[in-house]
Design a protein around this motif. Structure first.
Motif, PDB file in Angstrom:
ATOM      1  N   VAL A 282       0.843  -1.199   0.000  1.00  0.00           N
ATOM      2  CA  VAL A 282       0.000   0.000   0.000  1.00  0.00           C
ATOM      3  C   VAL A 282       0.883   1.255   0.000  1.00  0.00           C
ATOM      4  N   VAL A 283       2.029   1.162   0.652  1.00  0.00           N
ATOM      5  CA  VAL A 283       2.978   2.276   0.712  1.00  0.00           C
ATOM      6  C   VAL A 283       3.986   2.217  -0.439  1.00  0.00           C
ATOM      7  N   THR A 284       4.493   1.011  -0.728  1.00  0.00           N
ATOM      8  CA  THR A 284       5.608   0.903  -1.681  1.00  0.00           C
ATOM      9  C   THR A 284       5.184   1.073  -3.142  1.00  0.00           C
ATOM     10  N   ILE A 285       3.999   0.614  -3.503  1.00  0.00           N
ATOM     11  CA  ILE A 285       3.593   0.714  -4.913  1.00  0.00           C
ATOM     12  C   ILE A 285       3.446   2.165  -5.371  1.00  0.00           C
ATOM     13  N   PRO A 286       2.824   3.059  -4.569  1.00  0.00           N
ATOM     14  CA  PRO A 286       2.829   4.473  -4.994  1.00  0.00           C
ATOM     15  C   PRO A 286       4.238   5.038  -5.170  1.00  0.00           C
ATOM     16  N   ILE A 287       5.176   4.602  -4.323  1.00  0.00           N
ATOM     17  CA  ILE A 287       6.558   5.066  -4.456  1.00  0.00           C
ATOM     18  C   ILE A 287       7.154   4.566  -5.766  1.00  0.00           C
ATOM     19  N   VAL A 288       6.871   3.314  -6.106  1.00  0.00           N
ATOM     20  CA  VAL A 288       7.361   2.755  -7.379  1.00  0.00           C
ATOM     21  C   VAL A 288       6.801   3.546  -8.554  1.00  0.00           C
ATOM     22  N   PHE A 289       5.503   3.846  -8.514  1.00  0.00           N
ATOM     23  CA  PHE A 289       4.907   4.638  -9.595  1.00  0.00           C
ATOM     24  C   PHE A 289       5.517   6.038  -9.672  1.00  0.00           C
ATOM     25  N   TRP A 290       5.801   6.625  -8.521  1.00  0.00           N
ATOM     26  CA  TRP A 290       6.432   7.945  -8.487  1.00  0.00           C
ATOM     27  C   TRP A 290       7.820   7.894  -9.162  1.00  0.00           C
ATOM     28  N   LEU A 291       8.498   6.764  -9.014  1.00  0.00           N
ATOM     29  CA  LEU A 291       9.832   6.610  -9.592  1.00  0.00           C
ATOM     30  C   LEU A 291       9.810   6.329 -11.096  1.00  0.00           C
ATOM     31  N   ILE A 292       8.774   5.601 -11.555  1.00  0.00           N
ATOM     32  CA  ILE A 292       8.817   5.126 -12.945  1.00  0.00           C
ATOM     33  C   ILE A 292       7.864   5.841 -13.893  1.00  0.00           C
TER      34      ILE A 292
END
Length: 293
Positions: A282-292
């Motif tokens: 729930v926390v990490t996937i938004p961060i991944v999207f922010w990066l890619i």
């Protein structure tokens, strides 16, 4: 910055809201998921696979890049699992399976669709087919020491994938009168996948931490590191690169718990890895999207 945060969250919120709906529904109403699962496996998923692979142009180079990327991700995470076992003096097949196999279907497909559009979902479908084949061959080999290589051929999605890729690469257009109902049935599968995932998560009776947390973190962070290595090694670009990075960072799939229970290989540990990984994502996937993105 605010626009970037909204952009990163927009693909994630619908997915986790539908997972939450399934979780709440499980608390309110007890049903058997067997019939729903049968519809997803034998009708919905093959329709989704065929319509996705057949409708948009896909080149042989894309297939090669995604296949090579998955193999590198698996090799990288597999090495990390071996290292974890060595460092902690611990070994469990019920740990290895969910740490290796990400949630390619219920979570990966909707996220790829919402984030990258039809082209992203098409790549996600191809990844799902490859990973399903590995799940029922390599995955079962991990659990009981021998692979059930014929199991995949009992699932209609492999034939739907072959047909979809054949139509695509041969540039054969299916008449809209036939393609439209197949597409509609496939699209209906996405919310069913997500609500079923939420329902399954609610059914986990006990939660371990310890090695389960280690497996969940290794699946997400180790998977993303392996995916980053993979896309750089093979020179993946555009949507192919984005989908590979997303899939590397996904949590473990619920089917891992089902298989470990079937073969009696630490199902409680596997279930805990699935639940903890899903919560962390729930926390990490938004961060991944922010990066890619």
């Amino acid at each position: 910055m605010q626009l970037e945060i909204i952009k990163a969250l927009s693909p994630v919120i619908p997915v986790f809201l539908l997972v939450a709906v399934g979780f709440i529904f499980a608390h309110w109403k007890k049903i058997s998921l067997a019939s729903v699962t049968e519809i997803i496996i034998y009708l919905g998923t093959p329709s989704l696979v065929f319509s996705s692979l057949a409708s948009k142009p896909l080149h042989a180079a894309d297939i090669a890049v995604l296949s090579a990327g998955i193999l590198i991700i698996f090799a990288g995470v597999g090495l990390l699992i071996r290292l974890y076992f060595f460092v902690f003096g611990f070994s469990s097949r019920g740990f290895a399976l969910p740490t290796l196999f990400m949630n390619a279907g219920n979570m990966g497909i909707p996220l790829a669709l919402f984030a990258f559009g039809e082209a992203g979902m098409q790549r996600a479908m191809l990844m799902f087919v490859i990973l399903t084949f590995l799940q029922y061959s390599l995955g079962i080999y991990i659990l009981n020491g021998r692979g059930n290589w014929t199991e995949i051929f009992r699932l209609p999605l492999i034939y739907a994938a072959i047909a979809g890729l054949s139509f695509n690469l041969a540039q054969i257009e299916l008449p809209g009168l036939l393609l439209q109902p197949i597409t509609m049935l496939g699209q209906a599968t996405i919310p069913l996948m997500l609500t079923s995932l939420g329902y399954r998560l609610y059914q986990v009776e006990s939660l371990q931490v310890g090695h389960a947390l280690g497996g969940a973190l290794l699946r997400i962070f180790g998977g993303f590191a392996a995916a980053t290595l993979a896309v750089n090694l093979i020179g993946a670009e555009g949507v192919n690169r984005q989908v590979l990075l997303l899939y590397g960072s996904l949590p473990a799939a619920v089917v891992n718990f089902i298989l470990t229970e079937k073969y009696r290989q630490d199902p409680g540990l596997a279930a805990s890895i699935v639940v903890l990984g899903t919560l962390i994502s729930v926390v990490t996937i938004p961060i991944v999207f922010w990066l890619i993105l």
